[in-house]
Motif scaffolding. Structure first.
Motif, short mmCIF file in Angstrom:
data_model
loop_
_atom_site.label_atom_id
_atom_site.label_comp_id
_atom_site.label_asym_id
_atom_site.label_seq_id
_atom_site.Cartn_x
_atom_site.Cartn_y
_atom_site.Cartn_z
N GLU A 216 -14.14 10.77 17.30
CA GLU A 216 -13.03 9.83 17.94
C GLU A 216 -12.50 8.86 17.01
O GLU A 216 -11.40 8.52 17.13
CB GLU A 216 -13.85 9.08 19.25
N GLU A 217 -13.35 8.19 16.11
CA GLU A 217 -13.03 7.13 15.36
C GLU A 217 -11.99 7.76 14.22
O GLU A 217 -10.92 7.13 13.84
CB GLU A 217 -14.19 6.59 14.47
N ASN A 218 -12.24 8.95 13.91
CA ASN A 218 -11.39 9.51 12.78
C ASN A 218 -9.97 9.89 13.76
O ASN A 218 -8.75 9.70 12.73
CB ASN A 218 -11.91 11.06 12.59
N ILE A 219 -10.00 10.26 14.71
CA ILE A 219 -8.80 10.77 15.36
C ILE A 219 -8.04 9.35 15.56
O ILE A 219 -6.85 9.22 15.32
CB ILE A 219 -9.01 11.07 16.81
N ARG A 220 -8.67 8.25 15.79
CA ARG A 220 -8.08 6.93 16.13
C ARG A 220 -7.39 6.39 14.83
O ARG A 220 -6.16 5.93 14.66
CB ARG A 220 -8.81 5.87 16.63
N PHE A 221 -8.23 6.56 13.60
CA PHE A 221 -7.69 6.04 12.59
C PHE A 221 -6.37 6.71 12.02
O PHE A 221 -5.14 6.27 11.37
CB PHE A 221 -8.79 6.38 11.45
N LEU A 222 -6.53 8.30 11.97
CA LEU A 222 -5.07 8.78 11.74
C LEU A 222 -4.18 8.50 12.48
O LEU A 222 -2.91 8.45 11.81
CB LEU A 222 -5.68 10.44 11.83
N CYS B 243 1.03 -1.19 -0.07
CA CYS B 243 0.14 -0.09 -0.01
C CYS B 243 0.84 1.22 0.03
O CYS B 243 1.55 1.70 0.96
CB CYS B 243 -0.97 -0.05 1.12
N ASP B 244 0.79 2.03 -0.87
CA ASP B 244 1.38 3.09 -1.27
C ASP B 244 1.00 4.41 -0.52
O ASP B 244 1.56 5.21 0.04
CB ASP B 244 1.53 3.47 -2.67
N HIS B 245 -0.34 4.70 -0.50
CA HIS B 245 -1.14 5.48 0.18
C HIS B 245 -2.49 5.31 0.08
O HIS B 245 -3.06 4.51 -0.65
CB HIS B 245 -0.76 6.84 -0.58
N LEU B 246 -3.44 6.17 0.93
CA LEU B 246 -4.85 5.82 0.87
C LEU B 246 -5.44 7.31 0.57
O LEU B 246 -5.00 8.36 1.23
CB LEU B 246 -5.24 5.15 2.27
N VAL B 247 -6.30 7.27 -0.09
CA VAL B 247 -7.16 8.51 -0.12
C VAL B 247 -8.48 8.27 0.74
O VAL B 247 -9.21 7.68 0.83
CB VAL B 247 -7.69 8.76 -1.39
N ILE B 248 -8.80 9.26 1.88
CA ILE B 248 -9.72 9.04 2.81
C ILE B 248 -10.63 10.16 2.64
O ILE B 248 -10.31 11.41 2.87
CB ILE B 248 -8.92 9.27 4.08
N GLY B 249 -12.03 9.89 2.66
CA GLY B 249 -13.01 10.85 2.56
C GLY B 249 -13.62 11.17 3.97
O GLY B 249 -14.62 10.69 4.57
N MET B 250 -12.72 11.96 4.72
CA MET B 250 -12.96 11.94 6.10
C MET B 250 -13.88 13.19 6.41
O MET B 250 -15.01 13.27 7.26
CB MET B 250 -11.67 12.54 6.96
N GLU B 251 -13.93 14.27 5.47
CA GLU B 251 -14.69 15.51 5.39
C GLU B 251 -14.71 16.39 6.78
O GLU B 251 -14.51 17.52 6.35
CB GLU B 251 -16.30 14.75 5.18
N THR B 252 -15.04 15.89 7.86
CA THR B 252 -15.04 16.68 8.96
C THR B 252 -14.98 16.05 10.15
O THR B 252 -14.77 14.75 10.36
CB THR B 252 -16.57 17.32 9.07
N MET B 253 -14.70 16.63 11.29
CA MET B 253 -14.29 15.91 12.61
C MET B 253 -15.52 16.10 13.44
O MET B 253 -15.40 15.86 14.63
CB MET B 253 -13.13 16.65 13.17
N THR B 254 -16.37 16.79 12.84
CA THR B 254 -17.78 17.29 13.80
C THR B 254 -18.84 15.99 13.67
O THR B 254 -19.56 15.72 12.87
CB THR B 254 -18.40 18.37 13.26
N THR B 255 -18.80 15.53 15.05
CA THR B 255 -19.79 14.18 15.17
C THR B 255 -21.15 14.43 14.62
O THR B 255 -21.82 13.56 14.20
CB THR B 255 -19.54 13.63 16.55
#
Length: 641
Positions: free
Chosen positions: A414-420, A389-401
Motif C-alpha cells: 500500500e505504501e509503494n502504491i501511495r508513493f508511486l 529534483c530531476d529524478h529519483l532512483v527507487i529501490g522498490m524491489e517488489t509489491m509483495t508485503t
C-alpha cells in the motif's frame, strides 16, 4: 604524454565502472581534499574515463563490430554498439574534444555501456592469484601502455592510492599495481574502496600474498589510514601494520589492524575535482556526499551498511554544510547538475535541504536514491521538484508485503502504491528497481507484483530488473536458512554484480527453475516496454497520413544480411529482423530519408503500410521528421538548467 605535476601521493581510479563514463567519481576527489587539507600534496587521474576513450579507438571498434574479438559475436549487442560507434564517433565529442558520454547524452551512454560489457572481469580466487588467467587481462595491459603511466607520473610521488569501489575494477587494479611497481620499484602502492572492504580476511591475505606489488590495503573509511600511510612514506618510516584499518604483511603473515572511527563528515573539506578530470567532460554530474551508511539500515539483503566498520552505522551531513558544498561547486566548477550520494536520502534531511536550496534561489538539477518512506509525502515531493529534483532512483524491489516484511524493507504494498501515485502527481520522474525473486517469493506473488507495477507504470520512466543475489556480507548471506534459502556448496556461479568473491550460491524452493525463468521473461518484457517510451518522439497512435516520418537511424544498428535487415536498438537492446520484401520497402529511407504514410500506402497498399508503420512504432524506430529525435527529446527532459 608528459607531466609537470608535483605530488607526494598519486590517486588513481582504474577501469571498469562503465556506468560512470562522462562523470567524475568522488572517491579520489574526497581523499585528495582531505590529504591536501593535512599538508600532503596529491594528484589525481581518472583511468576509467580514459578506458572509455580506449573503447572508441577505431581498431578495437572494428574488431568488435566484425565479431573478431574473443567472446563477442557479430550479432551481439556489443558488436552492434561498436558498429554504431564507428558511424557516430564524432558525435561523442564537442568541438573542444570534451566528452558527451554521460546519461544526459543517453544514446552515447547506452552505446558506451554496451561496448564495455565484454571487458568486465568478475574477480575470483584464481584471477587474484594470477591476474593473467583472467579473461582479457591482456587488453588492460594494452590500455595501460596506451595511457603512458610513466609519462603521467607526478614528480615526487612516493605513494600511489588505487581506489577500487566496484568488483570489476579489482583485476585491472592489480595489473595496474604491477605495472606501476615496474616503473618505480620503491613506490608504495595501497588499494582501498568498497570492493576491498567487503572482502573476507582470508581473501585479502590471498590477494596480498599473490600480488607483491600491493604493499597494503585499506578497509572501510580511507581518510585517516591513507593520511597515516602517507606520513610514514614521507618520514621514511614505513610500518603499515600500525595503522588502523590497514591489512599488510608483517613478517610472513598478514596482519589485519582493526579499523578506527572514520571522519566526521561535517568537517571534511569539499572534494577536489581537478581540471584534468572535470575539464574534459560536458555537463557532468558532480557527486555530493550526503551520508555514509543508511538511515534505515535494516534490509537483510543489503551489504552497503557493512562498508564502514569501526564507525557508527549511519553518519549524515548537516544541511547547511551540504548546501554550501553545492554552492562551492557552482562557483568553482561551474556545476549545475548534481548526484546526491547516499544509500537512501533521509526524508527529514531532504525537506530541510530542498527548502534551503529554494530559499537561496539555486538553479540546479539533482537526483538521488531514496527508499519508499511514508515521510516522502506529497508536500515534500513537490518541494523536491521545486528545488530541482530531476529524478529519483527507487529501490522498490517488489509489491509483495509478506516478502517486504521478511527482508525488513520499510514499506509495504500500500505504501509503494501511495508513493508511486504521489510522485507522479508531483511531477517526479522515477527509475524503479525491481527484484522479482526476493527470498521465498512464489510464482503467483511475483505475477501479482508485476500486475501492480504495470497498473502504475504511467508514472515510471525507467525500470531495472535484477535477479536476487546473496552476498556473504549481507544478513541473508549470514543466515540463508532464515529466509527459506538453501546453500549450494560447490556450485560455480557468478553474481550479477560481477563480484564472485562475495557471492553465495543458493537455491530457493519457492519457485521452480521454469517458473523463475518465466517470471524474469515477463518482468524484462515489461521493463523493455517502459524503458522504450522515452526513445520515441510520438506515441503509438497511427500518424496522420500527411505527417512527415523518418526511420530513427541514429538509435539503431542496421545491417543487411542475405537481403534482410537485422536491426538492433542501441538503448533498449531490442533486436528484430525484417525480411527481404520489407527491407526493399524501407531501404530508400535508411539514410534518414523522409516519407509520409500516404506515400507508403501508395507504394504498398493501405493495409500493409499501416501494419508496417505500427510495427516500426512498437519497435521505437520511427519518429516524426518535424520533431526532435527520441534521443534529443530525452536530453531535453534531462536539461533542467
Amino acid at each position: 604524454m608528459t607531466t609537470s605535476r608535483e605530488a607526494s601521493v598519486w590517486l588513481l581510479l582504474p577501469p571498469l565502472i562503465e556506468t560512470n563514463f562522462g562523470n567524475p567519481y568522488p572517491s579520489t576527489a574526497v581523499l585528495s581534499s582531505f590529504l591536501e587539507q593535512n599538508g600532503v600534496a596529491t594528484a589525481q587521474d581518472d583511468l576509467n574515463e580514459d578506458f572509455a576513450l580506449f573503447l572508441l579507438e577505431p581498431q578495437l571498434l572494428t574488431k568488435l563490430a566484425g565479431g573478431e574479438f574473443e567472446g563477442v559475436s557479430a550479432d551481439s549487442h556489443p558488436a552492434a554498439c561498436a558498429r554504431w560507434a564507428l558511424r557516430y564517433r564524432a558525435d561523442l565529442f564537442d568541438e573542444q574534444g570534451r566528452h558527451y558520454f554521460n546519461s544526459k547524452h543517453s544514446q552515447n551512454n547506452a552505446a558506451l555501456v554496451g561496448l564495455a560489457r565484454p571487458f568486465l572481469i568478475d574477480p575470483d580466487r584464481e584471477a587474484i592469484e594470477n591476474v593473467d588467467t583472467a579473461p582479457i587481462a591482456e587488453v588492460y595491459r594494452t590500455f595501460y601502455d596506451r595511457v603512458d603511466l610513466a609519462g603521467r607520473w607526478p614528480d615526487g610521488t612516493r605513494l600511489v592510492g588505487i581506489s577500487v569501489p566496484m568488483g570489476p575494477e579489482l583485476i585491472p587494479a592489480l595489473i595496474l599495481a604491477e605495472l606501476l611497481k615496474k616503473i618505480q620499484p620503491d613506490v608504495r602502492i595501497v588499494l582501498g574502496g568498497p570492493t576491498i572492504s567487503l572482502m573476507e580476511p582470508e581473501d585479502i591475505e590471498h590477494l596480498l600474498s599473490s600480488n607483491p606489488a600491493v604493499d597494503c590495503v585499506v578497509r572501510f573509511d580511507g581518510e585517516f589510514p591513507l593520511l597515516e600511510l602517507s606520513r610514514q612514506v614521507l618520514d621514511e618510516h614505513w610500518q603499515p601494520g600500525t595503522s588502523a584499518g590497514v591489512s599488510s604483511h608483517v613478517g610472513a603473515k598478514v596482519k589485519h589492524t582493526p579499523p578506527g572511527v572514520g571522519p566526521n563528515l561535517n568537517v571534511l573539506p569539499p572534494p577536489i575535482y581537478p581540471e584534468n578530470i572535470l575539464g574534459r567532460l560536458v555537463d557532468p554530474l558532480v557527486p555530493i556526499s550526503q551520508a555514509r551508511g543508511c538511515y534505515w539500515g535494516k534490509c537483510d539483503y543489503c551489504d552497503f551498511v557493512e562498508l564502514f566498520d569501526g564507525s557508527p552505522a549511519f553518519r549524515g551531513r548537516h544541511v547547511v554544510g551540504f548546501v554550501d558544498e553545492i554552492a562551492h561547486h557552482i562557483a568553482v566548477n561551474n556545476a549545475r547538475r548534481f548526484a546526491f550520494i547516499t544509500e537512501s536520502l533521509p526524508p527529514a534531511f531532504a525537506r530541510r535541504a530542498c527548502q534551503l536550496i529554494v530559499d537561496r534561489g539555486m538553479d540546479i538539477a539533482w537526483h538521488s536514491f531514496v527508499m519508499v518512506d511514508r515521510r516522502f509525502d506529497s508536500e515534500l515531493l513537490e518541494l523536491m521538484v521545486r528545488s530541482g529534483c530531476d529524478h529519483l532512483v527507487i529501490g522498490m524491489e517488489t509489491m509483495t508485503t509478506r516478502v517486504l516484511k521478511l527482508v525488513h524493507k520499510s514499506a509495504d504494498r500500500e505504501e509503494n502504491i501511495r508513493f508511486l501515485k504521489e510522485a507522479k502527481q508531483a511531477g517526479i520522474r522515477l527509475n524503479v528497481n525491481l527484484i522479482p525473486n526476493l527470498p521465498s517469493t512464489t510464482y503467483d506473488e511475483a505475477m501479482r507484483s508485476l500486475e501492480d507495477v504495470q497498473a502504475l507504470s504511467d508514472g515510471i520512466e525507467r525500470i531495472a530488473v535484477f535477479p536476487f543475489e546473496v552476498t556473504k556480507s549481507s544478513g541473508v548471506g549470514r543466515a540463508p536458512d532464515q529466509f527459506g534459502l538453501q546453500v549450494q556448496n560447490g556450485m560455480d556461479e557468478k553474481g550479477i554484480f560481477q563480484y564472485g568473491l562475495n557471492h553465495v550460491a543458493i537455491s530457493d524452493p519457492a519457485m521452480t527453475d521454469n517458473e523463475r525463468a518465466e517470471v524474469f521473461r515477463r518482468f524484462r518484457e515489461f521493463a523493455a516496454e517502459v524503458n522504450s517510451r522515452s526513445t520515441s518522439a510520438f506515441d503509438e497512435h497511427l500518424p496522420d497520413s500527411t505527417s512527415v516520418l523518418r526511420i530513427a537511424i541514429k538509435n539503431m544498428d542496421i545491417r543487411v544480411l542475405n537481403g534482410d535487415l537485422a536491426c538492433t536498438h542501441i538503448k533498449t537492446q531490442r533486436t528484430f529482423r525484417l525480411g527481404r520484401s520489407l527491407a526493399a520497402i524501407l531501404r530508400p529511407y535508411l539514410d534518414g530519408g523522409r516519407f509520409t504514410l500516404a506515400e507508403l500506402r501508395q507504394r504498398i497498399g493501405t493495409d500493409s503500410a499501416d501494419v508496417l508503420v505500427k510495427s516500426l512504432q512498437r519497435a521505437r524506430v520511427l519518429e516524426l521528421a518535424s520533431m526532435p529525435s527520441g534521443d534529443e527529446l530525452a536530453e531535453r527532459v534531462h536539461s533542467r538548467v
